[in-house]
Motif scaffolding. Structure first.
Motif, PDB file in Angstrom:
ATOM      1  N   TYR A  78      -4.242 -10.050  -7.236  1.00 38.64           N
ATOM      2  CA  TYR A  78      -3.285  -9.080  -7.676  1.00 38.64           C
ATOM      3  C   TYR A  78      -2.065  -9.924  -8.249  1.00 38.64           C
ATOM      4  N   ILE A  83      -0.857  -2.848  -4.312  1.00 36.22           N
ATOM      5  CA  ILE A  83      -2.581  -2.987  -4.001  1.00 36.22           C
ATOM      6  C   ILE A  83      -2.689  -1.395  -3.837  1.00 36.22           C
ATOM      7  N   TRP A  84      -3.662  -0.903  -4.888  1.00 31.28           N
ATOM      8  CA  TRP A  84      -4.079   0.443  -4.883  1.00 31.28           C
ATOM      9  C   TRP A  84      -3.059   1.535  -4.833  1.00 31.28           C
ATOM     10  N   GLY A  85      -2.116   1.131  -5.727  1.00 35.66           N
ATOM     11  CA  GLY A  85      -0.925   2.082  -6.095  1.00 35.66           C
ATOM     12  C   GLY A  85       0.260   2.170  -4.701  1.00 35.66           C
TER      13      GLY A  85
END
Length: 116
Positions: free
Chosen positions: A32, A100-102
């Protein structure tokens, strides 16, 4: 769970340097992008710099280019911000951040005060 813990802030004289660190846990750090964001007293959030997951691409706010350097050590799950030639207007709480994942995740922040 995702945890981001900043350290390294403090009081420094104008022209001095500080190195901030952010210890990350609870996620696959090297997968990330990470960012530093700051908030000066009485002002809104200001994006400082970004770095991609592999640490090969970095991006900076135009006003900070040449003075601040973002880096990361994926073996230690650590994000860093080297700040040189500090000015009083750099006084702020500095946060590390990832998405992370929006979902945005923030550390608690570390205070940097630049004053003589």
């Amino acid at each position: 769970q995702v945890q981001l813990v900043e350290s390294g802030g403090g009081l420094v004289q104008p022209g001095g340097s500080l190195r901030l660190s952010c210890a990350a846990s609870g996620f696959t750090f090297g997968s990330y992008s990470m960012a530093w964001v700051r908030q000066a007293p009485g002002k809104g959030l200001e994006w400082v710099a970004d770095i991609d997951g592999g640490g090969t691409r970095t991006y900076y706010a135009d006003s900070l280019k040449g003075r601040f350097t973002i880096s990361r050590d994926n073996t230690k799950n650590t994000l860093n911000l080297q700040m040189n030639s500090l000015k009083p207007e750099d006084t702020a709480v500095y946060y590390c951040k990832t998405q992370i994942w929006g979902i945005d995740y923030w550390g608690q922040g570390t205070q940097v005060t630049v004053s003589s």
